[in-house]
Design an enzyme around this catalytic site. Structure first.
Site, PDB file in Angstrom:
ATOM      1  N   ASP A  76       0.815  -1.216   0.000  1.00 25.48           N
ATOM      2  CA  ASP A  76       0.000   0.000   0.000  1.00 25.48           C
ATOM      3  C   ASP A  76       0.848   1.265   0.000  1.00 25.48           C
ATOM      4  OD1 ASP A  76      -2.361  -1.472   0.100  1.00 25.48           O
ATOM      5  OD2 ASP A  76      -2.341  -1.546   2.292  1.00 25.48           O
ATOM      6  N   SER A 115      -2.981  -9.065   3.625  1.00 30.68           N
ATOM      7  CA  SER A 115      -2.631  -7.743   4.117  1.00 30.68           C
ATOM      8  C   SER A 115      -2.197  -7.900   5.572  1.00 30.68           C
ATOM      9  CB  SER A 115      -3.855  -6.835   4.003  1.00 30.68           C
ATOM     10  OG  SER A 115      -3.609  -5.658   4.714  1.00 30.68           O
ATOM     11  N   ARG A 174      -1.631   3.713  15.619  1.00 28.82           N
ATOM     12  CA  ARG A 174      -2.054   4.755  14.681  1.00 28.82           C
ATOM     13  C   ARG A 174      -1.942   6.176  15.219  1.00 28.82           C
ATOM     14  NH1 ARG A 174      -0.330   1.039  11.772  1.00 28.82           N
ATOM     15  NH2 ARG A 174      -1.607   0.287  10.051  1.00 28.82           N
ATOM     16  N   ASP A 183      -8.119   2.084   9.976  1.00 23.84           N
ATOM     17  CA  ASP A 183      -6.914   2.905  10.104  1.00 23.84           C
ATOM     18  C   ASP A 183      -7.088   4.307   9.528  1.00 23.84           C
ATOM     19  OD1 ASP A 183      -5.566   1.016  11.530  1.00 23.84           O
ATOM     20  OD2 ASP A 183      -4.705   0.048   9.770  1.00 23.84           O
TER      21      ASP A 183
HETATM   22  N1  ARG Z   1      -8.665  -4.994  12.277  1.00 24.87           N
HETATM   23  C1  ARG Z   1      -7.536  -4.483  12.970  1.00 24.87           C
HETATM   24  C2  ARG Z   1      -7.730  -3.049  13.307  1.00 24.87           C
HETATM   25  O1  ARG Z   1      -8.512  -2.400  12.704  1.00 24.87           O
HETATM   26  C3  ARG Z   1      -6.235  -4.736  12.260  1.00 24.87           C
HETATM   27  C4  ARG Z   1      -6.050  -4.097  10.943  1.00 24.87           C
HETATM   28  C5  ARG Z   1      -4.703  -4.461  10.468  1.00 24.87           C
HETATM   29  N2  ARG Z   1      -4.467  -4.214   9.114  1.00 24.87           N
HETATM   30  C6  ARG Z   1      -4.031  -5.148   8.241  1.00 24.87           C
HETATM   31  N3  ARG Z   1      -3.726  -4.742   7.087  1.00 24.87           N
HETATM   32  N4  ARG Z   1      -3.930  -6.405   8.546  1.00 24.87           N
HETATM   33  O2  ARG Z   1      -7.098  -2.533  14.176  1.00 24.87           O
END
Ligand code: ARG
Length: 396
Positions: A14, A172, A94, A123
């Site tokens: 990404d 991902s 984040r 995110d």
């Molecule tokens: N679902 C989790 C969150 O929103 C993890 C997201 C992680 N991203 C990924 N690309 N695996 O915090």
């Protein structure tokens, strides 16, 4: 003069694609920022990836200690498991990354701040909300803004000769010291069992033949040592627990998760240390707190977790809850003994400095000062209304 964007850069699909898009489609100069929150990557390699993309400048910020002290430890105090499962590993990084981006953007005199989040995930919410309060610069999110998907990104990467690692093509993945999150690919069918080769931190077979004990020491709710080591090094402490518990297959989570924007997603997590430390912390809290505190705090913990998951790290309510949570940790000091063996974790002992657990009261032996006769009066009053209501209903 060309405008400049500062972008969060992990070296993955990404963010790599985003750098190219910013340069080619938005005609911007790009400055990349990699925030080390213990993802254990080769940061030299990430930097050279960035330089190969012709960025104007690259920053690598080691924020591991800050991440653990200011983000992970408060989440342990809050026993933070979103929907009782997810330890917030990604969510906790984040606000920290966004704060660092805003600082670098200021230093670099940038015109934009950019990130590689899609418009489907959490995110984007977390980054945008923190960025909005830390900076007045406009935010660019090319993947969201251009409605890109992984197929298109992979094609774009191929066209520009950008190399993407094998696992990153299939899934991902986001990882840091507190956990590893895996989404996408075959996992999108929630009935598909994850393949074993997905797991890098947790053994799924060939466990040690001997049990491993972990003695975790807490001071006012914070883990300060494991097996009497790592007292001065919270980063090493978590790494050590990840390794030990991971080797016994502890900490794999398979979760149907409600995202902030209303989509359900299937998430796989590996978080051995989080599983151990939150379990241990919950356990020792019960030694230290009254029944009323334990019950009420569970609701506060849940709200804290929901706010943090939802990108509201700096929300005043969250800060108020922090104050409450901190004040409940005064007596959460002592030791928890964990036993791990072939995929199983058990708390087998605990001791707490100002414990409310009173052996004199509970003992079945003959050395108790507790006068059992007082209980029958209590029971009469405790059940009085319920008994009365039942009798009325049954016309007794
Ligand atoms: N679902 C989790 C969150 O929103 C993890 C997201 C992680 N991203 C990924 N690309 N695996 O915090």
């Amino acid at each position: 003069m060309v405008d400049k964007a500062v972008v969060a850069f992990s070296g993955g699909l990404d963010t790599t694609v985003v750098v190219k898009y910013l340069q080619e489609e938005y005609n911007l100069d790009v400055v990349t920022v990699t925030v080390d929150v213990g993802q254990n990557e080769d940061y030299k390699k990430i930097e050279s990836k960035a330089r190969n993309l012709n960025v104007k400048n690259h920053y690598n910020l080691d924020c591991k200690v800050e991440f653990v002290k200011d983000f992970v430890f408060p989440s342990i105090k809050a026993n933070s498991l979103y929907q009782k499962k997810y330890c917030l590993a990604t969510a906790l990084t984040r606000p920290l990354i966004a704060k660092k981006l805003a600082q670098i953007a200021k230093k670099e005199n940038a015109d934009f701040i950019a990130h590689g989040c899609s418009g489907k995930g959490n995110d984007q919410v977390r980054f945008d909300i923190t960025l909005q309060s830390e900076s007045d610069l406009p935010i660019i999110a090319p993947i969201r803004d251009l409605n890109l998907n992984r197929e298109k990104e992979l094609q774009f990467a191929k066209k520009h000769g950008i190399k993407i690692e094998k696992l990153a093509k299939r899934f991902s993945i986001d990882q840091n010291l507190w956990g590893r999150s895996i989404e996408g690919g075959m996992l999108e069918d929630p009935y598909n069992e994850p393949e074993d080769d997905l797991f890098l931190w947790t053994s799924t077979k060939y466990f040690p033949d001997e049990a491993t004990y972990l003695e975790i020491e807490f001071k006012e709710g914070i883990p300060i040592s494991a097996n009497n080591e790592f007292r001065e090094d919270p980063v090493q402490l978590i790494k050590y627990i990840n390794e030990k518990a991971g080797s016994h297959g502890i900490g794999i989570i398979d979760h149907i998760e409600d995202r902030i924007i209303g989509i359900k997603s299937r998430e796989i997590y590996e978080n051995p240390a989080a599983t151990c430390l939150i379990d241990a912390h919950l356990d020792i809290e019960k030694m230290a707190q009254t029944n009323h505190e334990v019950r009420f705090k569970a609701m506060i913990d849940d709200e804290w977790t929901r706010l943090v998951y939802s990108g509201l790290w700096d929300e005043p309510l969250k800060k108020n809850l922090d104050m409450f949570i901190n004040s409940t940790q005064r007596n959460v000091t002592g030791f928890v003994k964990i036993k791990m063996y072939k995929g199983n974790l058990r708390i087998v002992g605990r001791k707490c400095k100002n414990s409310l657990y009173n052996k004199n009261m509970i003992t079945y032996g003959n050395d108790s000062d507790f006068d059992q006769r007082v209980s029958s009066g209590f029971i009469k009053l405790w059940g009085m209304q319920s008994t009365e209501a039942n009798k009325l209903q049954k016309n007794v």
